[in-house]
Each structure stands twice: as C-alpha cells, then as structure tokens.
Motif scaffolding. Structure first.
Motif, PDB file in Angstrom:
ATOM      1  N   GLU A 121      -6.238  -5.999  -0.812  1.00 33.21           N
ATOM      2  CA  GLU A 121      -7.280  -5.615  -1.778  1.00 33.21           C
ATOM      3  C   GLU A 121      -7.112  -4.180  -2.242  1.00 33.21           C
ATOM      4  OE1 GLU A 121     -11.654  -6.194  -1.421  1.00 33.21           O
ATOM      5  OE2 GLU A 121     -11.021  -7.956  -0.270  1.00 33.21           O
ATOM      6  N   ARG A 122      -6.781  -3.299  -1.319  1.00 35.31           N
ATOM      7  CA  ARG A 122      -6.566  -1.890  -1.677  1.00 35.31           C
ATOM      8  C   ARG A 122      -5.398  -1.758  -2.649  1.00 35.31           C
ATOM      9  NH1 ARG A 122      -7.131  -1.078   4.384  1.00 35.31           N
ATOM     10  NH2 ARG A 122      -9.347  -0.605   4.643  1.00 35.31           N
ATOM     11  N   CYS A 163       0.834  -1.208   0.000  1.00 36.89           N
ATOM     12  CA  CYS A 163       0.000   0.000   0.000  1.00 36.89           C
ATOM     13  C   CYS A 163       0.869   1.259   0.000  1.00 36.89           C
ATOM     14  CB  CYS A 163      -0.925   0.003   1.211  1.00 36.89           C
ATOM     15  SG  CYS A 163      -2.297  -1.158   1.078  1.00 36.89           S
ATOM     16  N   GLN A 175      -7.614  -6.525   3.780  1.00 36.19           N
ATOM     17  CA  GLN A 175      -8.143  -5.373   3.038  1.00 36.19           C
ATOM     18  C   GLN A 175      -7.009  -4.532   2.462  1.00 36.19           C
ATOM     19  OE1 GLN A 175     -10.887  -3.638   5.949  1.00 36.19           O
ATOM     20  NE2 GLN A 175     -12.532  -4.115   4.510  1.00 36.19           N
ATOM     21  N   ASN A 176      -5.856  -4.490   3.134  1.00 35.99           N
ATOM     22  CA  ASN A 176      -4.701  -3.784   2.581  1.00 35.99           C
ATOM     23  C   ASN A 176      -4.311  -4.383   1.234  1.00 35.99           C
ATOM     24  OD1 ASN A 176      -4.424  -2.069   4.781  1.00 35.99           O
ATOM     25  ND2 ASN A 176      -2.860  -3.334   5.771  1.00 35.99           N
ATOM     26  N   ILE A 195      -4.477   5.318  -1.873  1.00 34.00           N
ATOM     27  CA  ILE A 195      -4.969   4.474  -0.779  1.00 34.00           C
ATOM     28  C   ILE A 195      -5.085   5.359   0.456  1.00 34.00           C
ATOM     29  CG2 ILE A 195      -4.515   2.461   0.663  1.00 34.00           C
ATOM     30  CD1 ILE A 195      -3.007   1.252  -1.706  1.00 34.00           C
ATOM     31  N   ASN A 214      -6.558  -3.012  -6.150  1.00 36.23           N
ATOM     32  CA  ASN A 214      -7.420  -2.038  -6.827  1.00 36.23           C
ATOM     33  C   ASN A 214      -6.618  -0.845  -7.331  1.00 36.23           C
ATOM     34  OD1 ASN A 214      -9.713  -3.598  -6.430  1.00 36.23           O
ATOM     35  ND2 ASN A 214     -10.188  -2.638  -4.481  1.00 36.23           N
TER      36      ASN A 214
END
Length: 178
Positions: A76-77, A48, A73-74, A59, A80
C-alpha cells in the motif's frame, strides 16, 4: 502492449526480467534471481526501497518482518508513493494482485509504467525502460485557418456517392436461413 490486464493474461518472463533489471539499476544492488519473481516482490520491501530511491524519504517505514497485514502495508505504501510520484491510478495494481498472486502481469505493467513516468521527470537520471511517453504538442491556428476549415468536408463524414437505402429493413424481421 500496455493495457489493463486480467488474471487470465499470461505472464511474460521477458517483461518480468526487464522490470527486475530496471529495479536493480535504480536500487544499485542486485535482487535475488533464484527467488521467483512474484515471491521476490510479494512483501513489498523491494518496491518500497525502489520508491525511496526515486523519491527519497517518501516511505518512512518499511516493515521487513511481521504478519501478513504488516507486509501488505508495504504494498500500500508503494502504491501511494507511486501515485504521488505521478503514476496514473489506472496503472497501479491492486494489493491482492501481488499479495495473493491474483494478477502478476498487472504488477509488471505497473513497474513498466513507473519506468515510463520516470522518463518524463526532470529529476530522474536513471536507466530507461520501455518507450518514452509522448510529450504534449500544442497546435496554434490563425483565425483565417479556422474559418477556412469550417468549409471543408471532413473525411469522417464519408461520402454519399452512389448512396441509397437498399438493404435497410425498418420494421421488417430479418430472415435467417440455415
């Protein structure tokens, strides 16, 4: 060299070291080389931070502690943001590839692909990793050249010199002898 990798693909320590070198150079700070590569990247924090250096502010929130879900979730971020930055979707690893260490070579491939994409961006001035991506090279032909090409027999068609149908057995079973 860069292709879809499966879980049985062996890890390449040299490619992993190159990926970490590139990450360090972009972050402007060292990353721990005593922590195993997969553990170092597992929580997605470094990834990230990398994306925020490449694309500032992309982010907004990076979870530094918490449950496994928060840390996943990191990842996933990062995924994306990488896609938004121009990384082809087929070169982005799956969350389980990193979090559950199912396919670490795919994670390394993703970082190398990100470095390749970086070279094509005019706003990127950081270090280079790997080969430069090919640039589009359009060819323009005149009508005369296009008309002339219609008369040429392409080598893709092969040749028919000495061609015959010997050895073709339609409807006849093939005999196999031991």
């Amino acid at each position: 060299m860069f292709q879809a990798l499966n879980a049985r693909t062996p890890r390449d320590p040299e490619l992993e070291a190159q990926a970490l070198d590139w990450i360090e150079a972009n972050l402007g700070e060292p990353v721990s080389r005593t922590t195993p590569y997969d553990d170092l990247l597992r929580d997605g924090i470094i990834l990230c931070k990398l994306m925020n250096k490449l694309m500032p502010g992309c982010i907004k929130k990076i979870d530094t502690k918490g449950s496994g879900f928060a840390l996943m979730q990191n990842i996933e971020r990062f995924q994306n943001a990488a896609k938004q930055w121009g990384l082809p979707i087929n070169e982005v690893f799956q969350t389980v590839d990193l979090w559950e260490k199912k396919n670490i070579p795919q994670v390394t491939l993703c970082i190398h692909a990100l470095a390749r994409v970086a070279q094509t961006r005019p706003d990127y001035t950081g270090p280079v990793l790997g080969p430069k991506m090919a640039e589009k090279h359009e060819r323009h032909f005149t009508e005369e050249q296009l008309a002339e090409a219609k008369n040429a027999v392409s080598l893709q068609y092969g040749t028919n010199k000495g061609a015959n149908q010997s050895g073709i057995n339609i409807g006849k079973s093939r005999s196999i002898l031991d």
